[in-house]
Design a protein around this motif. Sequence first.
Motif, PDB file in Angstrom:
ATOM      1  N   ASN A 185       1.165  -0.793   0.017  1.00  0.00           N
ATOM      2  CA  ASN A 185       0.139  -0.332   0.169  1.00  0.00           C
ATOM      3  C   ASN A 185       0.787   1.595   0.240  1.00  0.00           C
ATOM      4  OD1 ASN A 185      -2.383  -1.339   0.211  1.00  0.00           O
ATOM      5  ND2 ASN A 185      -2.253  -1.060   2.274  1.00  0.00           N
ATOM      6  N   ASN A 186       1.622   1.670   1.071  1.00  0.00           N
ATOM      7  CA  ASN A 186       2.825   2.752   0.704  1.00  0.00           C
ATOM      8  C   ASN A 186       3.764   2.542  -0.808  1.00  0.00           C
ATOM      9  OD1 ASN A 186       2.115   2.796   3.710  1.00  0.00           O
ATOM     10  ND2 ASN A 186       4.289   1.492   4.502  1.00  0.00           N
ATOM     11  N   CYS A 187       3.780   1.620  -1.296  1.00  0.00           N
ATOM     12  CA  CYS A 187       3.794   1.399  -2.555  1.00  0.00           C
ATOM     13  C   CYS A 187       3.152   2.761  -3.598  1.00  0.00           C
ATOM     14  CB  CYS A 187       4.792   0.378  -3.307  1.00  0.00           C
ATOM     15  SG  CYS A 187       5.550  -1.109  -2.152  1.00  0.00           S
ATOM     16  N   LYS A 188       2.249   2.126  -3.092  1.00  0.00           N
ATOM     17  CA  LYS A 188       1.228   2.446  -4.118  1.00  0.00           C
ATOM     18  C   LYS A 188       0.864   4.591  -4.179  1.00  0.00           C
ATOM     19  CE  LYS A 188      -3.927   2.736  -5.130  1.00  0.00           C
ATOM     20  NZ  LYS A 188      -5.290   1.857  -4.382  1.00  0.00           N
ATOM     21  N   VAL A 189       1.103   4.165  -3.037  1.00  0.00           N
ATOM     22  CA  VAL A 189       1.032   5.540  -2.809  1.00  0.00           C
ATOM     23  C   VAL A 189       2.613   6.286  -2.881  1.00  0.00           C
ATOM     24  CG1 VAL A 189       0.604   7.776  -0.506  1.00  0.00           C
ATOM     25  CG2 VAL A 189      -0.009   5.864   0.457  1.00  0.00           C
ATOM     26  N   ILE A 190       3.657   6.022  -2.556  1.00  0.00           N
ATOM     27  CA  ILE A 190       4.875   6.754  -3.671  1.00  0.00           C
ATOM     28  C   ILE A 190       4.182   6.744  -5.567  1.00  0.00           C
ATOM     29  CG2 ILE A 190       7.635   6.010  -4.023  1.00  0.00           C
ATOM     30  CD1 ILE A 190       7.790   4.693  -1.426  1.00  0.00           C
ATOM     31  N   MET A 191       3.564   5.531  -5.528  1.00  0.00           N
ATOM     32  CA  MET A 191       3.497   5.970  -6.965  1.00  0.00           C
ATOM     33  C   MET A 191       2.702   7.410  -7.478  1.00  0.00           C
ATOM     34  SD  MET A 191       4.717   3.798  -8.835  1.00  0.00           S
ATOM     35  CE  MET A 191       4.624   3.847 -10.190  1.00  0.00           C
ATOM     36  N   GLU A 192       1.312   7.292  -6.550  1.00  0.00           N
ATOM     37  CA  GLU A 192       0.925   8.456  -6.084  1.00  0.00           C
ATOM     38  C   GLU A 192       0.506   9.498  -6.277  1.00  0.00           C
ATOM     39  OE1 GLU A 192      -2.473   7.002  -3.813  1.00  0.00           O
ATOM     40  OE2 GLU A 192      -3.326   4.926  -5.779  1.00  0.00           O
ATOM     41  N   ASN A 193       2.070   9.410  -5.109  1.00  0.00           N
ATOM     42  CA  ASN A 193       2.610  10.913  -5.198  1.00  0.00           C
ATOM     43  C   ASN A 193       3.845  10.978  -6.321  1.00  0.00           C
ATOM     44  OD1 ASN A 193       1.157  12.123  -2.651  1.00  0.00           O
ATOM     45  ND2 ASN A 193       1.303  10.465  -2.184  1.00  0.00           N
ATOM     46  N   GLY A 194       3.838  10.742  -7.428  1.00  0.00           N
ATOM     47  CA  GLY A 194       5.113  11.712  -7.961  1.00  0.00           C
ATOM     48  C   GLY A 194       6.334  10.415  -8.055  1.00  0.00           C
ATOM     49  N   GLY A 195       6.875   9.002  -7.337  1.00  0.00           N
ATOM     50  CA  GLY A 195       7.887   8.413  -6.934  1.00  0.00           C
ATOM     51  C   GLY A 195       8.077   8.645  -7.916  1.00  0.00           C
ATOM     52  N   ALA A 196       8.143   7.362  -9.163  1.00  0.00           N
ATOM     53  CA  ALA A 196       8.715   7.389 -10.056  1.00  0.00           C
ATOM     54  C   ALA A 196       9.113   8.289 -10.594  1.00  0.00           C
ATOM     55  CB  ALA A 196       7.676   6.849 -11.460  1.00  0.00           C
ATOM     56  N   GLN A 197       8.424   9.479 -11.058  1.00  0.00           N
ATOM     57  CA  GLN A 197       9.350  11.068 -11.768  1.00  0.00           C
ATOM     58  C   GLN A 197      10.558  11.013 -11.228  1.00  0.00           C
ATOM     59  OE1 GLN A 197       5.945  10.286 -11.339  1.00  0.00           O
ATOM     60  NE2 GLN A 197       5.063  10.496 -13.100  1.00  0.00           N
ATOM     61  N   ALA A 198      10.280  11.334  -9.686  1.00  0.00           N
ATOM     62  CA  ALA A 198      11.352  11.549  -9.319  1.00  0.00           C
ATOM     63  C   ALA A 198      12.296  10.772  -8.715  1.00  0.00           C
ATOM     64  CB  ALA A 198      10.605  11.914  -7.685  1.00  0.00           C
ATOM     65  N   VAL A 199      12.637   9.448  -8.600  1.00  0.00           N
ATOM     66  CA  VAL A 199      13.263   8.651  -9.390  1.00  0.00           C
ATOM     67  C   VAL A 199      13.913   9.068 -10.215  1.00  0.00           C
ATOM     68  CG1 VAL A 199      13.655   6.450  -9.008  1.00  0.00           C
ATOM     69  CG2 VAL A 199      12.663   7.185  -6.966  1.00  0.00           C
ATOM     70  N   LEU A 200      12.946   8.523 -11.488  1.00  0.00           N
ATOM     71  CA  LEU A 200      14.075   8.815 -12.229  1.00  0.00           C
ATOM     72  C   LEU A 200      14.560  10.107 -13.136  1.00  0.00           C
ATOM     73  CD1 LEU A 200      14.183   7.399 -15.241  1.00  0.00           C
ATOM     74  CD2 LEU A 200      12.015   8.882 -15.570  1.00  0.00           C
ATOM     75  N   GLN A 201      13.805  11.150 -12.195  1.00  0.00           N
ATOM     76  CA  GLN A 201      15.250  11.929 -12.325  1.00  0.00           C
ATOM     77  C   GLN A 201      16.565  12.736 -11.879  1.00  0.00           C
ATOM     78  OE1 GLN A 201      14.507  15.193 -14.592  1.00  0.00           O
ATOM     79  NE2 GLN A 201      16.154  15.217 -13.961  1.00  0.00           N
ATOM     80  N   ALA A 202      16.254  11.860 -10.662  1.00  0.00           N
ATOM     81  CA  ALA A 202      17.642  11.673  -9.827  1.00  0.00           C
ATOM     82  C   ALA A 202      18.104  10.784 -10.214  1.00  0.00           C
ATOM     83  CB  ALA A 202      17.026  11.144  -8.002  1.00  0.00           C
ATOM     84  N   MET A 203      18.033   9.623 -10.710  1.00  0.00           N
ATOM     85  CA  MET A 203      18.605   9.040 -11.865  1.00  0.00           C
ATOM     86  C   MET A 203      19.554   9.220 -12.840  1.00  0.00           C
ATOM     87  SD  MET A 203      17.832   5.760 -14.450  1.00  0.00           S
ATOM     88  CE  MET A 203      16.266   4.898 -12.885  1.00  0.00           C
TER      89      MET A 203
END
Length: 410
Positions: A348-366
Motif C-alpha cells: 500500500n505504501n508503494c502505491k502511495v509513492i507512485m501516486e505522489n510522483g515517486g516514479a518521476q522523482a526517482v527517474l529524475q534523480a537517476m
Amino acid sequence: MATRRITQETFDAVQFESQGTEYSCTADYKNIMSSSNWLIALTLLCFLQVLELLRTSVATKTPVEDNLRSFSEQCSLGFAQRHLAAQKDAYPTILSCCQAALEDQNALSSALPALSALTDGQPDLLDAQGQDFLLNALNTHQDDPMVSGLVVRVVRHCCLKNDQNRQDLVKAGLLSVLTRAITQHKTHPDVVKEASAALRVMTFDDDVRVPFGHAHDHAKMIVLEHSGLKVIIDAAKAHPQNTSVLSELCATLSRLAVRNEFCQDIVDLGGLNFMMSLLADSLECQELVKQVLSALRAIAGNDDVKDAIVNAGGVDLIVLAMNRHMANAHVCEQVCATLSVLALRKPNNCKVIMENGGAQAVLQAMKTHPGEAGVQVTISLVLHNCHKLRMIILGIITVLNPVKVFQRNI
C-alpha cells in the motif's frame, strides 16, 4: 619556480624580541627549518615559542590567560600545529592550567578552549586525570551554560574515534550529565548543540582498533536509563526556528532509534508530528531536510511507524523535498533511502509513492546523478522494494538505455 628555503643564518637572526625571549638553535628548530616550505616552518616556530612562553608562565605562576589564548589561536590554524604541540608534551601543561582554574569561571573559560583545540583530532591524549577533570568541571559548573558548552566540546573531541574514552566516561556517569545539560540549558542553543552532538558520538562505532564497540549499548542506555528520546524531542520543540540546533537534534534522534519500540516511542512522544511540521516548514534548508529525512528513515524501521509516516502525508513531503533539491546528491540519497524503507514489505505504501510522483522523482534523480554511487545504490533499493515502480522505471530504461549499472541493479 624554485622552492625557497630559509637559511640557518636568517633563522639565527630572528630573536623574537617583541616577546623578550631569545631562542637558540636546538635540534627541534633545525628539524623544523628543514621543511621545504619556509612559511610553514616559521609558523611552527612561532607556535613553539607560544608553547614555551606558556610553560614559563605556569612554572613562574604568572597569569596564563593571554598565552592560553595565543595557544588556542595557533592550534586552530591546522592539525600540524596541534600534532606538534602533542609531540612536545603540551597536554600536561594545558591540563594543569585547566585543573588550576577549576573553581574560577573566568580562568576556566580561557583554559578550556586550549584543551579543546589541542584534543581536536587527537583523542588519545586524554588520560584518567583528564577524564576526572572533565566530569568535575561539568558537575562544578552545571549551572553555567558557557562553561558547560566548552567542557562538552572537549568531551566530544576526546570521544571521537576513541572507544575506550567513551566507555570510561560512560561508566563514570557522563550520559546522565549530558542529558541533564540539555534539559537544564534547553533554551541555550550552543549547549544543546554540543551536548546533543556528544550524545551522538557516544553511539558511534568508529574506532578501528576495537573489534566490538559499545555503540548499541550506549544508545540503549541513553534511551532507557536517561529518557534520551524525550530530552531530545523537548529540546527540539524549544528551538522551532533554529535550523542548526534542529539539524543536530534530528541527527542524534536518528542514532537512538536502534530498537523497534524506540521508533514507536518517538511517535508517541510527538516526534513524528514535529518532524512532519518541520519538514513542511523548512523545505528550503538542505541540511535540515537531510537530517529530518535521516531521522524518518531510522524510525521507519518499525512497520507500524511506516504506516504512520505515510498516513501523515510524509510521502508527499519527501518527494517534494527531492524535487526541491534535485541538484543535491546528499538530499536525493536520503530521500531514496527513506522511500526504500517505507516501501519495504508495504504494498500500500508503494502505491502511495507512485501516486505522489515517486516514479518521476526517482527517474529524475537517476538522470541527474549518474556518477553518484550513493544515489544510485539507494535508488536501486527503492526499485527493489517497490514492484510497480520497478516495472515503470525498467520500461523507461529499456527505451532510453541509460546507465548500464541500473540495468544490473534492477
